[in-house]
Motif scaffolding. Structure first.
Motif, PDB file in Angstrom:
ATOM      1  N   GLN A 199      -4.495   2.086  -6.811  1.00 33.80           N
ATOM      2  CA  GLN A 199      -5.760   1.370  -6.057  1.00 33.80           C
ATOM      3  C   GLN A 199      -6.972   0.516  -6.328  1.00 33.80           C
ATOM      4  OE1 GLN A 199      -7.455   5.012  -4.196  1.00 33.80           O
ATOM      5  NE2 GLN A 199      -5.222   5.010  -2.807  1.00 33.80           N
ATOM      6  N   LYS A 200      -7.250   0.961  -7.821  1.00 30.91           N
ATOM      7  CA  LYS A 200      -8.188   0.669  -8.966  1.00 30.91           C
ATOM      8  C   LYS A 200      -7.431  -1.154  -9.657  1.00 30.91           C
ATOM      9  CE  LYS A 200     -10.634   4.669 -10.433  1.00 30.91           C
ATOM     10  NZ  LYS A 200     -10.774   5.502 -11.473  1.00 30.91           N
ATOM     11  N   ARG A 201      -6.397  -0.717  -9.738  1.00 31.90           N
ATOM     12  CA  ARG A 201      -5.708  -1.278 -10.473  1.00 31.90           C
ATOM     13  C   ARG A 201      -5.745  -2.375  -9.141  1.00 31.90           C
ATOM     14  NH1 ARG A 201      -0.915  -2.430 -14.851  1.00 31.90           N
ATOM     15  NH2 ARG A 201      -1.687  -1.089 -15.909  1.00 31.90           N
ATOM     16  N   LEU A 202      -5.298  -2.334  -8.529  1.00 32.92           N
ATOM     17  CA  LEU A 202      -4.715  -3.317  -6.580  1.00 32.92           C
ATOM     18  C   LEU A 202      -6.327  -4.141  -6.238  1.00 32.92           C
ATOM     19  CD1 LEU A 202      -2.828  -3.004  -3.575  1.00 32.92           C
ATOM     20  CD2 LEU A 202      -4.816  -3.629  -3.727  1.00 32.92           C
ATOM     21  N   GLY A 203      -7.382  -3.047  -6.721  1.00 32.28           N
ATOM     22  CA  GLY A 203      -8.503  -3.989  -5.881  1.00 32.28           C
ATOM     23  C   GLY A 203      -9.071  -5.263  -7.421  1.00 32.28           C
TER      24      GLY A 203
ATOM     25  N   LYS B 183       5.989  -0.232  -1.272  1.00 29.28           N
ATOM     26  CA  LYS B 183       5.554  -1.784  -2.150  1.00 29.28           C
ATOM     27  C   LYS B 183       5.079  -2.521  -1.103  1.00 29.28           C
ATOM     28  CE  LYS B 183       9.718  -1.698  -3.716  1.00 29.28           C
ATOM     29  NZ  LYS B 183       9.960  -0.127  -3.663  1.00 29.28           N
ATOM     30  N   GLU B 184       5.755  -2.334  -0.189  1.00 32.54           N
ATOM     31  CA  GLU B 184       4.975  -3.805   0.874  1.00 32.54           C
ATOM     32  C   GLU B 184       3.737  -3.141   1.530  1.00 32.54           C
ATOM     33  OE1 GLU B 184       6.252  -6.610   4.846  1.00 32.54           O
ATOM     34  OE2 GLU B 184       7.754  -4.775   3.930  1.00 32.54           O
ATOM     35  N   VAL B 185       3.624  -1.914   1.826  1.00 39.74           N
ATOM     36  CA  VAL B 185       2.096  -1.747   2.308  1.00 39.74           C
ATOM     37  C   VAL B 185       0.612  -2.461   0.967  1.00 39.74           C
ATOM     38  CG1 VAL B 185       0.660   0.091   2.489  1.00 39.74           C
ATOM     39  CG2 VAL B 185       2.724   0.074   3.788  1.00 39.74           C
ATOM     40  N   ALA B 186       1.668  -2.119  -0.182  1.00 41.06           N
ATOM     41  CA  ALA B 186       0.610  -2.532  -1.211  1.00 41.06           C
ATOM     42  C   ALA B 186       0.297  -3.607  -1.438  1.00 41.06           C
ATOM     43  CB  ALA B 186       1.255  -2.093  -2.524  1.00 41.06           C
ATOM     44  N   ALA B 187       1.292  -4.443  -1.397  1.00 41.66           N
ATOM     45  CA  ALA B 187       1.643  -5.673  -1.163  1.00 41.66           C
ATOM     46  C   ALA B 187       0.579  -6.191   0.405  1.00 41.66           C
ATOM     47  CB  ALA B 187       2.575  -6.644  -0.894  1.00 41.66           C
ATOM     48  N   ARG B 188       0.324  -5.789   1.134  1.00 40.53           N
ATOM     49  CA  ARG B 188      -0.312  -6.164   2.175  1.00 40.53           C
ATOM     50  C   ARG B 188      -1.972  -6.209   2.302  1.00 40.53           C
ATOM     51  NH1 ARG B 188       2.173  -8.428   6.603  1.00 40.53           N
ATOM     52  NH2 ARG B 188       4.259  -8.164   7.176  1.00 40.53           N
ATOM     53  N   VAL B 189      -2.036  -4.725   1.927  1.00 39.31           N
ATOM     54  CA  VAL B 189      -3.324  -4.973   0.995  1.00 39.31           C
ATOM     55  C   VAL B 189      -3.702  -5.128   0.045  1.00 39.31           C
ATOM     56  CG1 VAL B 189      -5.003  -2.518  -0.226  1.00 39.31           C
ATOM     57  CG2 VAL B 189      -3.320  -1.896   1.715  1.00 39.31           C
ATOM     58  N   LEU B 190      -3.314  -5.829  -0.764  1.00 39.44           N
ATOM     59  CA  LEU B 190      -3.286  -6.455  -1.354  1.00 39.44           C
ATOM     60  C   LEU B 190      -3.975  -8.013  -1.083  1.00 39.44           C
ATOM     61  CD1 LEU B 190      -3.441  -7.487  -4.354  1.00 39.44           C
ATOM     62  CD2 LEU B 190      -1.065  -8.152  -4.307  1.00 39.44           C
ATOM     63  N   HIS B 191      -3.297  -8.767  -0.164  1.00 45.47           N
ATOM     64  CA  HIS B 191      -3.492 -10.073   0.370  1.00 45.47           C
ATOM     65  C   HIS B 191      -5.294  -9.669   1.241  1.00 45.47           C
ATOM     66  CE1 HIS B 191      -2.926 -13.389   2.593  1.00 45.47           C
ATOM     67  NE2 HIS B 191      -3.162 -13.257   3.314  1.00 45.47           N
TER      68      HIS B 191
END
Length: 456
Positions: free
Chosen positions: A156-160, A179-187
């Protein structure tokens, strides 16, 4: 000696933190609210670091952090966000605003000492982490990167941090890790949130159609191309293009993708007109791309271009602390009557190996909810897990399912730590990396479990 500003309306916690910081040889400033802190900072030199509580009277911590970031003299001061309730949203929000760290209360003296040493060693004036308002995550229909384990908090920290840039991100991890959830959250957390999010599964599109799918084609470009068609790159202009299973992309397409990433232009198939595209590319794969490079099945230069910001999604078996919170999240579906887990069902879920990761857990909860006769889900309602589970030498011992939950989790944690230490030849730093936790956290867990070990 450095000056540390502590902003917290909990007098007991603030005074304890002040005492700890002073014992470590630093001077302190105190404030009970964001407004008081901003007034204090207007009359003082910038501190070396700021500890900022999330919940404050008046403006919350996130608003205070935003105010700090617009002041030139405070933009680079490291801010450490403090919260009693760490969530994926507030962690990601904090990191996106440049928080240096995001800590969950209570915070121990050793953790403070280590953190200040890191802050002062790497930043004369830096930035810190802060979190947005505590949200009811189970009520949101948006994709969420849930998790309270150390491994997921690091994700979460790296994504932020990544959300504050437009750099290309490569997400790795086993199938079903999100992985797709992480991509959508990043977007959603990025400045491109108002733009489109376009997902392409590179493994699901035939090789002879993938170029047209990504770059588009002109009328008459090939048999059946009766009309001009926009490609996915063009459709994602101003937003994010998610290339799932990029490791399955054939080599000729890899070369064409590399050129697009370099030039930021696409040329639709059968045309000679390049089109400029403003797209953030997020790629994902369950494959070992470095091994594929060594085998000659993936281009090394493309790996370099994709792997600007790496993000590894840990498997669920390495995030035991997340299993029950995730199960409760999936149980809270607004489309079905709310059901609950019995103690024996909780023990089963917490000790199961989950070869299919989060996706398997979600499917198991949905299946049990659909078929269970009552509102309380028991161990018997999840018996199908053992009918489909593949045998494994690393399977979790069945006797754990008969223990009280806390005892089962403690034994499981001990087994995982001992296994990681054995695989690392006793090197604690390497064992912590394998477990997806910090070295300090490993030391604390080993002490609590009465484990000894050797190495770094």
């Amino acid at each position: 000696m450095a000056t540390i500003l502590i902003i917290d309306d909990d007098d007991a916690f603030r005074e304890g933190l002040v005492e700890t910081v002073q014992d470590l040889g630093h001077a302190t400033l105190e404030a009970r609210s964001g407004e008081a802190a901003l007034d204090l900072l207007s009359d003082a030199n910038p501190p070396a670091c700021i500890f900022l509580d999330f919940r404050l009277p008046g403006a919350d911590g996130l608003a205070v952090l935003e105010s700090l970031r617009v002041k030139p003299e405070l933009q680079n001061v490291p801010v450490v966000m403090l919260t009693a309730h760490a969530t994926s949203d507030n962690t990601i929000g904090a990191m996106r605003l440049g928080a240096f760290e995001h800590l969950t209360k209570p915070v121990g003296r050793d953790e403070i000492a280590t953190l200040l040493e890191r802050v002062l060693a790497t930043h004369s004036s830096a930035h810190a982490e802060k979190a947005p308002a505590f949200a009811d995550e189970t009520a949101s229909r948006e994709p969420q990167l849930l998790g309270i384990s150390e491994a997921m908090r690091d994700v979460q920290k790296r994504l932020g941090r990544a959300a504050g840039t437009s750099s290309t991100v490569l997400i790795s991890g086993e199938t079903g890790t999100g992985k797709e959830v992480a991509a959508r959250v990043l977007h959603r957390a990025s400045a491109r949130a108002d733009g489109p999010f376009v997902a392409v599964n590179c493994a699901a599109i035939p090789e002879d159609l993938l170029e047209s799918e990504l770059f588009g084609h002109g009328k008459g470009a090939f048999t059946g191309a009766q009309n001009e068609r926009r490609g996915r790159f063009e459709a994602a202009h101003g937003g994010t293009l998610f290339l799932d299973e990029v490791g399955d992309m054939p080599l000729p397409m890899q070369a064409k993708l590399l050129r697009v990433l370099q030039e930021r232009q696409v040329t639709p198939l059968g045309t000679n007109r390049p089109i400029d595209v403003d797209v953030r590319v997020v790629a994902a794969t369950h494959r070992d791309l470095p091994a594929m490079v060594a085998a000659g099945t993936f281009r090394q230069d493309l790996l370099y271009r994709l792997n600007v910001i790496p993000l590894h999604m840990p498997p669920l078996r390495e995030r035991v602390a997340d299993i029950l919170p995730l199960a409760e999240h999936f149980l809270a579906s607004p489309d079905a009557p709310r059901k609950h887990l019995s103690a024996d069902a909780q023990r089963l879920l917490a000790t199961f190996a989950w070869p299919g990761n989060v996706r398997e857990l979600a499917n198991a909860i949905e299946r049990a909810c659909a078929l269970a006769p009552g509102a309380l889900l028991t161990r018997e309602d999840f018996a199908f897990l053992f009918d489909t589970a593949a045998p494994s030498s690393d399977a979790i011992p069945a006797h754990l399912a008969e223990l009280p939950l806390n005892d089962a989790l403690a034994q499981l944690e001990r087994a995982l730590i001992e296994r990681a230490l054995a695989l690392s030849n006793g090197n604690r730093a390497e064992a912590a990396r394998r477990l997806g936790i910090s070295r300090q956290s490993l030391y604390t867990r080993m002490a609590n479990l009465g484990l000894s070990g050797t190495g770094n």
